[in-house]
Each structure stands twice: as structure tokens, then as C-alpha cells.
Write a protein that holds these residues in place. Structure first.
Motif, PDB file in Angstrom:
ATOM      1  N   VAL A 168       0.578  -1.188  -0.339  1.00  0.00           N
ATOM      2  CA  VAL A 168       0.308   0.050  -0.161  1.00  0.00           C
ATOM      3  C   VAL A 168       1.350   1.580   0.126  1.00  0.00           C
ATOM      4  CG1 VAL A 168      -1.712   1.362   1.105  1.00  0.00           C
ATOM      5  CG2 VAL A 168      -1.988  -1.193   1.525  1.00  0.00           C
ATOM      6  N   PRO A 169       1.952   1.447   0.872  1.00  0.00           N
ATOM      7  CA  PRO A 169       2.679   2.449   1.001  1.00  0.00           C
ATOM      8  C   PRO A 169       3.094   3.097  -0.626  1.00  0.00           C
ATOM      9  CG  PRO A 169       3.305   0.928   2.776  1.00  0.00           C
ATOM     10  CD  PRO A 169       2.677   0.484   1.338  1.00  0.00           C
ATOM     11  N   VAL A 170       3.317   1.835  -1.811  1.00  0.00           N
ATOM     12  CA  VAL A 170       4.083   1.874  -2.432  1.00  0.00           C
ATOM     13  C   VAL A 170       3.218   2.372  -3.997  1.00  0.00           C
ATOM     14  CG1 VAL A 170       5.161   1.126  -5.059  1.00  0.00           C
ATOM     15  CG2 VAL A 170       6.304   0.285  -2.480  1.00  0.00           C
ATOM     16  N   ALA A 171       1.802   1.826  -3.093  1.00  0.00           N
ATOM     17  CA  ALA A 171       1.023   2.072  -4.535  1.00  0.00           C
ATOM     18  C   ALA A 171       0.843   3.473  -3.998  1.00  0.00           C
ATOM     19  CB  ALA A 171      -0.564   1.324  -4.058  1.00  0.00           C
ATOM     20  N   ILE A 172       0.388   4.199  -3.296  1.00  0.00           N
ATOM     21  CA  ILE A 172      -0.508   5.095  -3.235  1.00  0.00           C
ATOM     22  C   ILE A 172       0.135   6.061  -3.410  1.00  0.00           C
ATOM     23  CG2 ILE A 172      -0.909   7.183  -1.339  1.00  0.00           C
ATOM     24  CD1 ILE A 172      -1.680   4.637   0.762  1.00  0.00           C
TER      25      ILE A 172
END
Length: 234
Positions: A168-172
Motif C-alpha cells: 500500500v505505501p508503494v501504491a498510494i
């Protein structure tokens, strides 16, 4: 530049449809026909959101084909479809509230409403401005294209996190770059070409507000506001 935009914006909306399909396939469509864990609110939301995306696809191609009268007639469907999209967002938020309140804390449940309830107002604002300025082609196109940029987020997020298995921290940051970031680039281009920054500035502003709300889901003011919605509207 403006003529190229009018001729090609339809392809962006086709891409939006493809990304939405790919993103929701592993989390929703693959569960056909039982759709365990989903309610009628989710089905209704999916249906009317699809209608809106299809409307966004059709309209630019009607303009490209110089079918202006048909474009105006088909466009009137938006006065029905977008309010239904907004209603569906409310119903999905309510369903999510009652689902989450059973398994997580009330504070976390209310914080989760930052994803859903604000979108109702954001889409409503962009659609309303698009209709108010329907005789200003430049404004009209940008405000309605912005609704497409907003709708890109959910499908893209699922595509990146579920299908591509990105953290998630990469996708956001990718989601922000391809939604609000696209609006920001469009805004800069408009300013450099001496076009009004108003439409895309509104969209970028909405992106900023959405970020602030998401970061303040556990703040006292949001918790109080979301609690009022849950008690009086849900």
C-alpha cells in the motif's frame, strides 16, 4: 492542443473502463454469481458507476463525429446517472459502516468514512460545475474529465494492491500521481497556454482536501462529523 484533447479524451475514458475492470475483477467480479460479502448497495454502485463511465466514453466520440445534437440529448442522461452515483456512494458508505462497526473500533470505523462520504460531495461539485459551464466547452470538458480522474482511483488502487501485489505505501504515491498529479500537470499546461486555470485548479484542490481528510480521520472534528452522519443519516 485543445483540438487534440477533444479528439483523444475518449481514449482516456476507455482506459479508465479497462483499469476499473482489471482492478475490480479479482475483488468483485470473480465472485460472480454469489458475490459473497457484498450487498445490493455494492451492486447498485457498480452498475451506475459503469453507466457514468460509458457516458464519458460515448460523449467525446459523438463530438468527434460532429453529432452535436445527439451529444446534447445523450448528455441529459447525466442528470439522472450522476445523482444515482452519488446516492450509491452514500449507500456503500453506510453498508461499510455497519459492516466495520462489528469488527473494528468505532474510531477506526468513523475514520474509514473519509473514503466515501467526501467523494459524494467532490463528484457532485465537479458534475455541477460541468453542467453550469456546459456552454463553455473548455470548462465543460475539464470538469467532466475530472470526474473520470476521480473514478480512476478505486480501480487503479485495487489493480496495484491486489492484482500487482504492491505494498500500500508503494501504491498510494502511484495513485496520487496518476489522478491528482495528472490534474496538476494539466493545470500547469493550461496556465502555460494562457487558458483559465479554474477547472483543473478545482480538481487539484479537491485532491488536496481528500488528502487532508484521509490524514485526519481520527481527528476530533472528523470523528464528530462522521458520528453525526452515522447517527442521523445511517
Amino acid at each position: 492542443m485543445e483540438k487534440v484533447l477533444h479528439n483523444r479524451i475518449g481514449y482516456f475514458f476507455i482506459g479508465l473502463l479497462v483499469i476499473t475492470f482489471l482492478g475490480f475483477y479479482p475483488t468483485y467480479l470473480v465472485k460472480f454469481p454469489r458475490f459473497e460479502g457484498f450487498t445490493s448497495a455494492h451492486h447498485f454502485h457498480g452498475f451506475v458507476a459503469l453507466l457514468w463511465i460509458l457516458l464519458l466514453i460515448v460523449q467525446p466520440f459523438l463530438i468527434r463525429a460532429k453529432q452535436y445534437s445527439l451529444h446534447r440529448q445523450v448528455g441529459k442522461l447525466g442528470y439522472v446517472i450522476m445523482p444515482l452515483v452519488m446516492l450509491s456512494l452514500f449507500l456503500v458508505a453506510r453498508a461499510g459502516y455497519y459492516r466495520n462497526i462489528r469488527v473494528i473500533s468505532e474510531a477506526d470505523t468513523l475514520a474509514g468514512l473519509t473514503n466515501g462520504i467526501p467523494d459524494l460531495f467532490f463528484l457532485g461539485t465537479l458534475f455541477s460545475l460541468g453542467m453550469i459551464y456546459r456552454k463553455n466547452t473548455s470548462y465543460h470538458l475539464r470538469f467532466l474529465a475530472s470526474t473520470g480522474l476521480m473514478m480512476l482511483g478505486p480501480g487503479l488502487g485495487r489493480l496495484l494492491v491486489v492484482a500487482a501485489a504492491l505494498p500500500v505505501p508503494v501504491a498510494i504515491p502511484i495513485i496520487v500521481a496518476l489522478t491528482t498529479g495528472t490534474g496538476l500537470v494539466w493545470l500547469i499546461v493550461d496556465i502555460r497556454q494562457k487558458r483559465s486555470p479554474f477547472p483543473m485548479a478545482v480538481f487539484v484542490g479537491i485532491g488536496f482536501i481528500a488528502f487532508v481528510l484521509a490524514a485526519n480521520g481520527h481527528s476530533a472534528w472528523w470523528q464528530s462529523f462522521a458520528k453525526w452522519i452515522a447517527v442521523h443519516l445511517f
